[in-house]
Design an enzyme around this catalytic site. Structure first.
Site, mmCIF file in Angstrom:
data_model
loop_
_atom_site.group_PDB
_atom_site.id
_atom_site.type_symbol
_atom_site.label_atom_id
_atom_site.label_comp_id
_atom_site.label_asym_id
_atom_site.label_seq_id
_atom_site.Cartn_x
_atom_site.Cartn_y
_atom_site.Cartn_z
ATOM 1 N N LYS A 130 -7.409 36.718 28.516
ATOM 2 C CA LYS A 130 -7.469 35.334 29.006
ATOM 3 C C LYS A 130 -8.522 35.290 30.099
ATOM 4 O O LYS A 130 -8.786 36.305 30.743
ATOM 5 C CB LYS A 130 -6.118 34.920 29.614
ATOM 6 C CG LYS A 130 -5.904 33.439 29.628
ATOM 7 C CD LYS A 130 -5.371 32.965 28.297
ATOM 8 C CE LYS A 130 -5.308 31.471 28.209
ATOM 9 N NZ LYS A 130 -4.536 31.065 27.019
ATOM 10 N N ASP A 170 -8.440 26.385 26.386
ATOM 11 C CA ASP A 170 -7.108 26.296 27.015
ATOM 12 C C ASP A 170 -7.212 25.065 27.932
ATOM 13 O O ASP A 170 -8.077 24.210 27.708
ATOM 14 C CB ASP A 170 -6.774 27.578 27.795
ATOM 15 C CG ASP A 170 -5.300 27.682 28.168
ATOM 16 O OD1 ASP A 170 -4.495 28.118 27.317
ATOM 17 O OD2 ASP A 170 -4.918 27.312 29.302
HETATM 18 P P1 NDP Z 1 -5.456 20.323 27.866
HETATM 19 O O1 NDP Z 1 -6.336 20.525 29.035
HETATM 20 O O2 NDP Z 1 -6.014 19.781 26.604
HETATM 21 O O3 NDP Z 1 -4.223 19.392 28.266
HETATM 22 C C1 NDP Z 1 -3.347 19.740 29.294
HETATM 23 C C2 NDP Z 1 -2.423 18.572 29.538
HETATM 24 O O4 NDP Z 1 -1.418 18.960 30.461
HETATM 25 C C3 NDP Z 1 -3.134 17.373 30.159
HETATM 26 O O5 NDP Z 1 -2.540 16.187 29.736
HETATM 27 C C4 NDP Z 1 -2.934 17.597 31.639
HETATM 28 O O6 NDP Z 1 -2.962 16.415 32.411
HETATM 29 C C5 NDP Z 1 -1.552 18.219 31.666
HETATM 30 N N1 NDP Z 1 -1.430 19.135 32.799
HETATM 31 C C6 NDP Z 1 -2.220 20.188 33.088
HETATM 32 N N2 NDP Z 1 -1.818 20.787 34.209
HETATM 33 C C7 NDP Z 1 -0.748 20.081 34.635
HETATM 34 C C8 NDP Z 1 0.120 20.207 35.747
HETATM 35 N N3 NDP Z 1 -0.038 21.186 36.651
HETATM 36 N N4 NDP Z 1 1.129 19.318 35.867
HETATM 37 C C9 NDP Z 1 1.291 18.323 34.969
HETATM 38 N N5 NDP Z 1 0.512 18.163 33.887
HETATM 39 C C10 NDP Z 1 -0.487 19.028 33.737
HETATM 40 O O7 NDP Z 1 -4.770 21.745 27.603
HETATM 41 P P2 NDP Z 1 -4.022 22.275 26.300
HETATM 42 O O8 NDP Z 1 -3.306 21.180 25.634
HETATM 43 O O9 NDP Z 1 -4.994 23.076 25.532
HETATM 44 O O10 NDP Z 1 -2.982 23.298 26.938
HETATM 45 C C11 NDP Z 1 -1.677 22.912 27.335
HETATM 46 C C12 NDP Z 1 -0.794 24.129 27.409
HETATM 47 O O11 NDP Z 1 -0.751 24.767 26.122
HETATM 48 C C13 NDP Z 1 -1.242 25.225 28.384
HETATM 49 O O12 NDP Z 1 -0.094 25.885 28.887
HETATM 50 C C14 NDP Z 1 -2.008 26.194 27.481
HETATM 51 O O13 NDP Z 1 -2.048 27.502 28.025
HETATM 52 C C15 NDP Z 1 -1.137 26.138 26.233
HETATM 53 N N6 NDP Z 1 -1.757 26.553 24.983
HETATM 54 C C16 NDP Z 1 -2.925 25.995 24.524
HETATM 55 C C17 NDP Z 1 -3.437 26.369 23.312
HETATM 56 C C18 NDP Z 1 -4.631 25.724 22.721
HETATM 57 O O14 NDP Z 1 -4.960 26.065 21.579
HETATM 58 N N7 NDP Z 1 -5.302 24.813 23.393
HETATM 59 C C19 NDP Z 1 -2.810 27.444 22.513
HETATM 60 C C20 NDP Z 1 -1.548 27.910 23.044
HETATM 61 C C21 NDP Z 1 -1.081 27.481 24.233
HETATM 62 P P3 NDP Z 1 -4.332 15.608 32.694
HETATM 63 O O15 NDP Z 1 -4.598 14.879 31.417
HETATM 64 O O16 NDP Z 1 -4.025 14.744 33.844
HETATM 65 O O17 NDP Z 1 -5.370 16.643 32.956
HETATM 66 O O1 2IT Z 2 -2.804 30.382 24.799
HETATM 67 C C1 2IT Z 2 -3.416 30.432 23.716
HETATM 68 O O2 2IT Z 2 -2.942 30.992 22.722
HETATM 69 C C2 2IT Z 2 -4.721 29.766 23.625
HETATM 70 N N1 2IT Z 2 -5.137 29.135 24.594
HETATM 71 C C3 2IT Z 2 -5.543 29.882 22.385
HETATM 72 C C4 2IT Z 2 -6.203 31.209 22.303
HETATM 73 C C5 2IT Z 2 -7.186 31.372 21.179
HETATM 74 O O3 2IT Z 2 -7.896 32.392 21.247
HETATM 75 O O4 2IT Z 2 -7.265 30.556 20.272
#
Ligand code: NDP
Ligand code: 2IT
Length: 451
Positions: A130, A170
């Protein structure tokens, strides 16, 4: 006999905390795995002899670097860049990049540690990593984000590669950032290779990568429900977040007949009693990914409740899908969900539930799919994006959709295999995921000897 053989869990955690001071998220992630793995390996001498648990809890390598860039006013700005290459026993390092002011070593070490077991669970050959930066994408112009990404990659490029380490998105890193990062890697190396996943479809991206995490999180819940002869149809669902994971979790819930009544962002949550529909979701996608606005605007547009500064867990529901960030369900909020009748939780975000919250769900016999299993669909399709890049072709969307379903189904089965409680029908998916994820990495480490 190894000298540190058979320490107990408390001694192990005390040592880990001593050697990794001030890293609470990392301690939390390691504890979650160690608590299950300790029992499992109790009578398996080889893992003790080879010190697997101790070695797995130390990243292979951590790279920290300075990222300088110029803002639109000509000011020179400085951020920190990181890549935690946790473990490459079963494949090249793989895992996302997070750009958020909260990013620090504790958070990235926890995420890289989790990623190692998650990637193992997918059944694909990927190690765990990461990275990211404390850079805040909010309020920055496209030009500023581009200059930051170019500067970030100008250092990172020497540490990554299609067979070495393959980052992805992420929090704060989406299609725009991946485009800038890939463009700079290509320019620096003069090589067009699959060094990043989550790429645009024009330059080596994979069908359904952007949907895969959210869809997978819902498939996991569907599998848990089906095992009980139930389904998603008509279930009231809370989703938190309004980013990549949350949006596509909500979309798949709608496809499968769920009623999604909440979404949230970092400033509050919306409560739509009637439930979202495709049109409203389209509005959210435009609002969050194109206009980069706030959910408050959605609440005004559709005249629904907006709760500033709050999280959605007080709303009564059947199912909860935390898809925003770590520790967003506190222990108290877990108890609120339970007393309001919540039957299942599938974690789209990484480690969104506090440790004692997980315990509360387990004790209340709530179906609980931990992040390393529930959100593995994203990295699984990333793994298949790597395969497609190696083959220099793009597979069909239907093919990938089928593979995502199969992979999530396999993960569910493996969790049941290792997590089913003897003499009861309850599955401890946390235990199942931890043990199933651990075995493959541990056995590879045993095969390599002392490295
Ligand atoms: P994004 O940046 O696309 O979206 C994050 C969302 O969560 C936004 O709406 C954001 O609000 C909100 N957010 C972020 N931080 C906070 C906080 N501290 N308190 C409240 N709301 C918060 O990220 P992702 O959707 O990609 O990721 C979301 C989660 O999923 C993370 O934990 C990430 O590690 C996990 N994840 C992501 C993957 C991926 O493929 N993208 C894969 C597996 C896990 P705002 O709109 O105001 O910024
Ligand atoms: O937490 C996760 O699994 C991710 N942010 C996606 C990682 C990836 O390599 O697609």
């Amino acid at each position: 006999m190894a000298i540190t053989d058979h320490v107990n869990l408390d001694q192990f955690m005390a040592g880990l905390k001593r050697h990794n001071a001030n890293e609470p998220e990392f301690h939390q992630a390691v504890f979650e795995v160690a608590a299950n793995v300790f029992d499992y390996i109790a009578d398996k001498e080889i893992y003790h002899e080879m010190q697997i648990l101790r070695r797995i809890a130390v990243p292979d390598r951590i790279i920290i670097f300075r990222v300088c860039w110029e803002d639109d006013n000509g000011n020179i700005r400085v951020n920190k860049g990181y890549r935690v290459q946790n473990n490459n026993s079963i494949g090249p390092y793989k895992g996302g990049l997070r750009f958020d002011p909260s990013v620090n070593l504790s958070i990235l070490k926890f995420l890289a540690f989790e990623q190692t077991f998650k990637n193992s669970l997918t059944g694909l050959p990927m190690g765990g990593a990461k990275g990211g930066s404390d850079f805040n994408v909010k309020g920055k112009s496209d030009g500023e984000v581009m200059r930051f990404c170019q500067s970030f990659m100008t250092e990172l490029f020497r540490h990554v590669g299609e067979d070495v380490d393959v980052p992805a998105g992420d929090i704060g890193v989406g299609a725009r950032e991946i485009g800038f990062l890939f463009g700079q890697y290509k320019r620096l190396t003069n090589r067009f290779v699959g060094v990043l996943t989550g790429k645009g479809m024009e330059f080596g991206g994979s069908p359904i990568r952007k949907e895969a995490t959210g869809y997978g999180t819902v498939y996991m819940m569907d599998d848990m429900l089906q095992r009980r002869g139930d389904g998603l149809e008509g279930k009231t669902c809370l989703v938190s977040g309004a980013g990549n994971v949350a949006i596509y979790a909500a979309e798949k819930l709608l496809h499968l007949g769920g009623k999604v009544v909440t979404l949230s962002d970092s400033t509050g949550f919306i409560y739509d009693k009637d439930g979202l529909n495709a049109e409203k979701l389209e509005y959210v996608i435009d609002l969050k990914t194109k206009r980069r606005g706030r959910l408050e605007e959605f609440a005004r547009e559709y005249d629904v409740e907006y709760h500033a500064g709050e999280k959605p867990w007080q709303v009564p529901c059947d199912l909860a899908f935390p898809c925003a960030t770590q520790n967003e369900i506190s222990t108290a909020e877990a108890h609120t969900l339970i007393s309001n009748g919540c039957q299942g939780v599938s974690e789209g975000a990484n480690m969104p539930t506090e440790q004692h919250g997980i315990l509360a769900f387990t004790e209340a016999r709530v179906m609980f799919a931990p992040s390393k299993a529930a959100n593995a669909g994203g990295v699984a399709i990333s793994g298949l994006e790597m395969s497609q890049n190696s083959e220099r072709r793009t597979w069909k969307r239907q093919e990938l959709e089928k593979l995502l379903l199969e992979i999530m189904g396999d993960i569910h089965e493996r969790c049941v295999e290792y997590g089913k409680e003897p003499g009861s029908d309850y599955v401890d998916y946390v235990k199942g995921a931890n043990i199933a994820g651990f075995i493959k990495v541990a056995d590879a480490m045993v095969a390599y000897g002392v490295v």
